[in-house]
Each structure stands twice: as structure tokens, then as C-alpha cells.
Enzyme design. Structure first.
Site, PDB file in Angstrom:
ATOM      1  N   CYS A   1      19.501 -36.135  44.121  1.00 37.76           N
ATOM      2  CA  CYS A   1      18.350 -36.822  44.716  1.00 37.76           C
ATOM      3  C   CYS A   1      18.823 -38.186  45.215  1.00 37.76           C
ATOM      4  O   CYS A   1      19.421 -38.939  44.448  1.00 37.76           O
ATOM      5  CB  CYS A   1      17.230 -36.990  43.695  1.00 37.76           C
ATOM      6  SG  CYS A   1      15.871 -38.022  44.311  1.00 37.76           S
TER       7      CYS A   1
ATOM      8  N   ASP B   1      19.709 -32.002  41.463  1.00 40.54           N
ATOM      9  CA  ASP B   1      18.729 -30.993  41.858  1.00 40.54           C
ATOM     10  C   ASP B   1      19.416 -29.638  41.814  1.00 40.54           C
ATOM     11  O   ASP B   1      20.584 -29.526  42.203  1.00 40.54           O
ATOM     12  CB  ASP B   1      18.218 -31.244  43.280  1.00 40.54           C
ATOM     13  CG  ASP B   1      17.362 -32.492  43.377  1.00 40.54           C
ATOM     14  OD1 ASP B   1      16.598 -32.750  42.436  1.00 40.54           O
ATOM     15  OD2 ASP B   1      17.449 -33.192  44.398  1.00 40.54           O
TER      16      ASP B   1
END
EC number: 1.7.1.13
Length: 138
Positions: free
Chosen positions: A56, A63
Site C-alpha cells: 500500500c 496487500d
């Protein structure tokens, strides 16, 4: 609003997200996706990549998700090892889900010029939310 180094005003949301976060990873250099000549017409290929990971750009947290590439080849097919290396290059890249899915679609289309293509990202739940992003060509 803050000012960027260029003097341009930079819009920031209440949560502190700004244009730099939004653009992160979109133009980052990634390995080329190689192809090989297609021998047939009128069939579809689905490639599931269950180990997608990126970062991110705001929180620097990882992620995770599954990226599915579904396409109808024209003259060229995607070569799987180079696609794997391309996807693994996202591992340390700061990029939002939406940008990653659209970037992958762009790069797939650029590599093999399919009749049509669809890239779907199904991302792991975080904070009680799960996102599914889909981009299509044409």
C-alpha cells in the site's frame, strides 16, 4: 492543500491520501511480458495468479490477492514464466489495487494484442473489507 515541488497545489483527503499516493506505481519499470506465436483461433485462456502481493503506497502494509488474466489470443500468447516474473515484481511496489489491475491489463494488452482481455484482482480482506477489481479490453 499542500504545494508540490513544482508549485502545483496537491489535493489531500481527510485521511491524508494525496496525488502522489494515487499515482504510485503506475509508471514504475517492470519486467517485460514475453509472448510466443499463437497457432489457433477462437479459444480463451485463463491464468490464475494466487500469490499476488504489493505494498500500500500510503501505509506501506502488504496487500495480498489473486489476479486472474482471462483473454482471447490473436497473434500472440503470453509466456507464463515471464508473466510470473512480471507479477512478482509488484512485491515491493507501492500501488493501489485499482491501479495494479489496470496496469496489468495495459501491460498484457501491450504484450500480446489480444482479441479481448479481462483482468480481475480479488484482494484479501483487510479491516473487514474485501475488494474485487475488474478491468476489460477493449
Amino acid at each position: 492543500m499542500k504545494r508540490e515541488a513544482s508549485g502545483r497545489k496537491q489535493r489531500t483527503t481527510k485521511l491524508g491520501y494525496n496525488e502522489r499516493h494515487a499515482r504510485s506505481g503506475i509508471t514504475a519499470p517492470l519486467p517485460d511480458i514475453e509472448t510466443f506465436p499463437n497457432q489457433f483461433k477462437g479459444y480463451e485462456i485463463t491464468i490464475e495468479i494466487p500469490e499476488y502481493t504489493a505494498i500500500c503506497p500510503k501505509t506501506n502494509l502488504p496487500d495480498f490477492g489473486t489476479v486472474t488474466v482471462h483473454y482471447m489470443p490473436d497473434q500472440e500468447c503470453l509466456e507464463l514464466k515471464s508473466l510470473k516474473m512480471y507479477i512478482h515484481a509488484y512485491r515491493n511496489l507501492g500501488i493501489f489495487y485499482e491501479n495494479a489491475v489496470n496496469r496489468i491489463l495495459q501491460d498484457v494488452v501491450k504484450a500480446c494484442r489480444p482479441v479481448w482481455a479481462r483482468v480481475t484482482g480479488t484482494f484479501a480482506a483487510r479491516g473487514g473489507l474485501r475488494s474485487v477489481i475488474e478491468a476489460k479490453y477493449p
